[in-house]
Design a protein around this motif. Sequence first.
Motif, PDB file in Angstrom:
ATOM      1  N   SER A  19      12.049  27.714  -0.641  1.00 22.71           N
ATOM      2  CA  SER A  19      13.303  27.574   0.087  1.00 22.71           C
ATOM      3  C   SER A  19      14.308  26.797  -0.746  1.00 22.71           C
ATOM      4  O   SER A  19      13.947  26.059  -1.667  1.00 22.71           O
ATOM      5  CB  SER A  19      13.077  26.840   1.420  1.00 22.71           C
ATOM      6  OG  SER A  19      12.621  25.520   1.182  1.00 22.71           O
ATOM      7  N   LEU A  20      15.562  26.992  -0.411  1.00 21.93           N
ATOM      8  CA  LEU A  20      16.624  26.133  -0.904  1.00 21.93           C
ATOM      9  C   LEU A  20      16.982  25.235   0.276  1.00 21.93           C
ATOM     10  O   LEU A  20      17.497  25.708   1.288  1.00 21.93           O
ATOM     11  CB  LEU A  20      17.825  26.957  -1.362  1.00 21.93           C
ATOM     12  CG  LEU A  20      18.902  26.192  -2.131  1.00 21.93           C
ATOM     13  CD1 LEU A  20      18.345  25.611  -3.422  1.00 21.93           C
ATOM     14  CD2 LEU A  20      20.083  27.103  -2.441  1.00 21.93           C
ATOM     15  N   TYR A  30      18.932  22.608   2.378  1.00 26.45           N
ATOM     16  CA  TYR A  30      20.245  21.988   2.543  1.00 26.45           C
ATOM     17  C   TYR A  30      20.050  20.686   3.304  1.00 26.45           C
ATOM     18  O   TYR A  30      19.697  20.682   4.486  1.00 26.45           O
ATOM     19  CB  TYR A  30      21.189  22.920   3.297  1.00 26.45           C
ATOM     20  CG  TYR A  30      22.546  22.310   3.575  1.00 26.45           C
ATOM     21  CD1 TYR A  30      23.356  21.859   2.536  1.00 26.45           C
ATOM     22  CD2 TYR A  30      23.018  22.196   4.879  1.00 26.45           C
ATOM     23  CE1 TYR A  30      24.599  21.305   2.794  1.00 26.45           C
ATOM     24  CE2 TYR A  30      24.263  21.648   5.144  1.00 26.45           C
ATOM     25  CZ  TYR A  30      25.048  21.199   4.086  1.00 26.45           C
ATOM     26  OH  TYR A  30      26.272  20.642   4.332  1.00 26.45           O
ATOM     27  N   PHE A  39      21.790  20.245  -2.047  1.00 22.37           N
ATOM     28  CA  PHE A  39      20.897  21.398  -2.074  1.00 22.37           C
ATOM     29  C   PHE A  39      19.747  21.089  -3.022  1.00 22.37           C
ATOM     30  O   PHE A  39      19.972  20.711  -4.183  1.00 22.37           O
ATOM     31  CB  PHE A  39      21.627  22.655  -2.564  1.00 22.37           C
ATOM     32  CG  PHE A  39      22.466  23.328  -1.516  1.00 22.37           C
ATOM     33  CD1 PHE A  39      21.881  24.172  -0.579  1.00 22.37           C
ATOM     34  CD2 PHE A  39      23.836  23.124  -1.464  1.00 22.37           C
ATOM     35  CE1 PHE A  39      22.652  24.800   0.386  1.00 22.37           C
ATOM     36  CE2 PHE A  39      24.618  23.747  -0.507  1.00 22.37           C
ATOM     37  CZ  PHE A  39      24.024  24.593   0.426  1.00 22.37           C
ATOM     38  N   CYS A  74      15.749  22.537  -4.316  1.00 19.73           N
ATOM     39  CA  CYS A  74      14.702  23.557  -4.226  1.00 19.73           C
ATOM     40  C   CYS A  74      13.511  22.968  -3.491  1.00 19.73           C
ATOM     41  O   CYS A  74      13.184  21.784  -3.635  1.00 19.73           O
ATOM     42  CB  CYS A  74      14.303  24.049  -5.619  1.00 19.73           C
ATOM     43  SG  CYS A  74      13.740  22.773  -6.767  1.00 19.73           S
ATOM     44  N   THR A 124      10.913  34.936  -5.615  1.00 17.30           N
ATOM     45  CA  THR A 124      12.291  34.525  -5.364  1.00 17.30           C
ATOM     46  C   THR A 124      13.151  35.763  -5.166  1.00 17.30           C
ATOM     47  O   THR A 124      12.817  36.856  -5.636  1.00 17.30           O
ATOM     48  CB  THR A 124      12.859  33.687  -6.522  1.00 17.30           C
ATOM     49  OG1 THR A 124      12.782  34.447  -7.738  1.00 17.30           O
ATOM     50  CG2 THR A 124      12.097  32.382  -6.684  1.00 17.30           C
ATOM     51  N   THR A 133      19.991  32.549  -3.787  1.00 21.62           N
ATOM     52  CA  THR A 133      19.260  31.321  -3.490  1.00 21.62           C
ATOM     53  C   THR A 133      18.024  31.202  -4.377  1.00 21.62           C
ATOM     54  O   THR A 133      17.666  30.102  -4.825  1.00 21.62           O
ATOM     55  CB  THR A 133      18.853  31.273  -2.010  1.00 21.62           C
ATOM     56  OG1 THR A 133      18.279  32.542  -1.642  1.00 21.62           O
ATOM     57  CG2 THR A 133      20.050  30.998  -1.126  1.00 21.62           C
ATOM     58  N   GLU A 161      19.067  29.980  -7.770  1.00 22.63           N
ATOM     59  CA  GLU A 161      19.357  28.551  -7.782  1.00 22.63           C
ATOM     60  C   GLU A 161      18.064  27.729  -7.845  1.00 22.63           C
ATOM     61  O   GLU A 161      18.010  26.688  -8.511  1.00 22.63           O
ATOM     62  CB  GLU A 161      20.175  28.166  -6.552  1.00 22.63           C
ATOM     63  CG  GLU A 161      20.437  26.676  -6.384  1.00 22.63           C
ATOM     64  CD  GLU A 161      21.228  26.060  -7.524  1.00 22.63           C
ATOM     65  OE1 GLU A 161      21.271  24.818  -7.601  1.00 22.63           O
ATOM     66  OE2 GLU A 161      21.795  26.808  -8.360  1.00 22.63           O
ATOM     67  N   ASN A 165      17.155  37.467   0.292  1.00 23.28           N
ATOM     68  CA  ASN A 165      17.416  36.174  -0.337  1.00 23.28           C
ATOM     69  C   ASN A 165      16.288  35.207   0.010  1.00 23.28           C
ATOM     70  O   ASN A 165      15.723  35.261   1.113  1.00 23.28           O
ATOM     71  CB  ASN A 165      18.731  35.575   0.161  1.00 23.28           C
ATOM     72  CG  ASN A 165      19.946  36.352  -0.320  1.00 23.28           C
ATOM     73  OD1 ASN A 165      20.270  36.352  -1.496  1.00 23.28           O
ATOM     74  ND2 ASN A 165      20.607  37.035   0.611  1.00 23.28           N
ATOM     75  N   THR A 166      15.968  34.348  -0.939  1.00 22.23           N
ATOM     76  CA  THR A 166      15.079  33.246  -0.620  1.00 22.23           C
ATOM     77  C   THR A 166      15.709  32.441   0.508  1.00 22.23           C
ATOM     78  O   THR A 166      16.925  32.229   0.544  1.00 22.23           O
ATOM     79  CB  THR A 166      14.873  32.364  -1.859  1.00 22.23           C
ATOM     80  OG1 THR A 166      14.208  33.131  -2.863  1.00 22.23           O
ATOM     81  CG2 THR A 166      14.044  31.136  -1.533  1.00 22.23           C
ATOM     82  N   ILE A 214      17.040  29.660   3.245  1.00 26.19           N
ATOM     83  CA  ILE A 214      17.664  28.342   3.250  1.00 26.19           C
ATOM     84  C   ILE A 214      17.126  27.580   4.458  1.00 26.19           C
ATOM     85  O   ILE A 214      17.140  28.082   5.580  1.00 26.19           O
ATOM     86  CB  ILE A 214      19.195  28.441   3.331  1.00 26.19           C
ATOM     87  CG1 ILE A 214      19.763  29.098   2.070  1.00 26.19           C
ATOM     88  CG2 ILE A 214      19.808  27.053   3.523  1.00 26.19           C
ATOM     89  CD1 ILE A 214      21.266  29.284   2.102  1.00 26.19           C
TER      90      ILE A 214
END
Length: 303
Positions: free
Chosen positions: A10-11, A13, A33, A35, A59, A63, A66, A88-89, A91
Amino acid sequence: MIYTVTFNPSLDYIARLDSFQSGTINRLNYENFLCGGKGINVSIVLKNLSMDSTALGFTAGFTGKEIERQLTDIFHCHCDFIHLNEGNTRINVKIKADNETEINGQGPDISTNALNALFEKLSTLQDGDYLVLAGSIPNTLPNDIYEKILKHLSDKKINVIVDAEGKLLVNVLSYHPFLIKPNNHELSGIFGKELTTVEELVEHAKLLQEKGARNILISRGGDGAILLTEKGDYMQCPAPKGILINSVGAGDSMVAGFVAGYINTNDYKEAFRMGVASGSASAFSENLATKPEIDNLLKDIII
């Protein structure tokens, strides 16, 4: 060599504010942010302890890019992720206010071809390597995926560490993993009853050893940790004194510290000390533990 696998990275936040109220506008005083994912956290703390590893997994999208950028450019970790063509990976939003609130996103679909590509990478592992399987899996994957990985590697002498809940963990025991790391709540969940005392935790951990686990590391938050070794030893360690700042990643840091400590000393007691120090250092920090933070606690860790 050490390898970590994160099926659902995950990314994260990170949103910090004095207080959070639903149904209105909230203004932050800090955001970032980072990882995330249990295996990724293990790789980062290993690197902080001067231990190289390769982060494996999947991945996708901006995201995912990143996450790889941070791992490579900021944390100086080696990664060899499989890139998914769609999605997308996820968030994950972590709101830190008067209470902690988490909103976790959904991961992308992992195709059969992508899963086969991971198994091909795992086929290159050699006898004596360490493999960390950590965290949840997307609901698009079979719930016995960890078991299938251990079966795939059963003809090799791989030191497998599993940090997972429920059936993901129980299903691998017959393959004699080198280490499993349930916390006290996860151990209670496996047996369907609340285990509160040290005696109860040790008694039920021994049942998992009888099913095949070689070493069992039980994290207990502020109550410290317990280790049962394949040699029949039982050790207990109180948590060092400190102010809890961030519990996210503390268990992953404990795994990293234990693995690094064991590789460096070949001694379970020293591995246990390093594990407790690493987990606590992350809990007392805004981010994952660094070596100076770990060393500062290590001198006070008594088994």
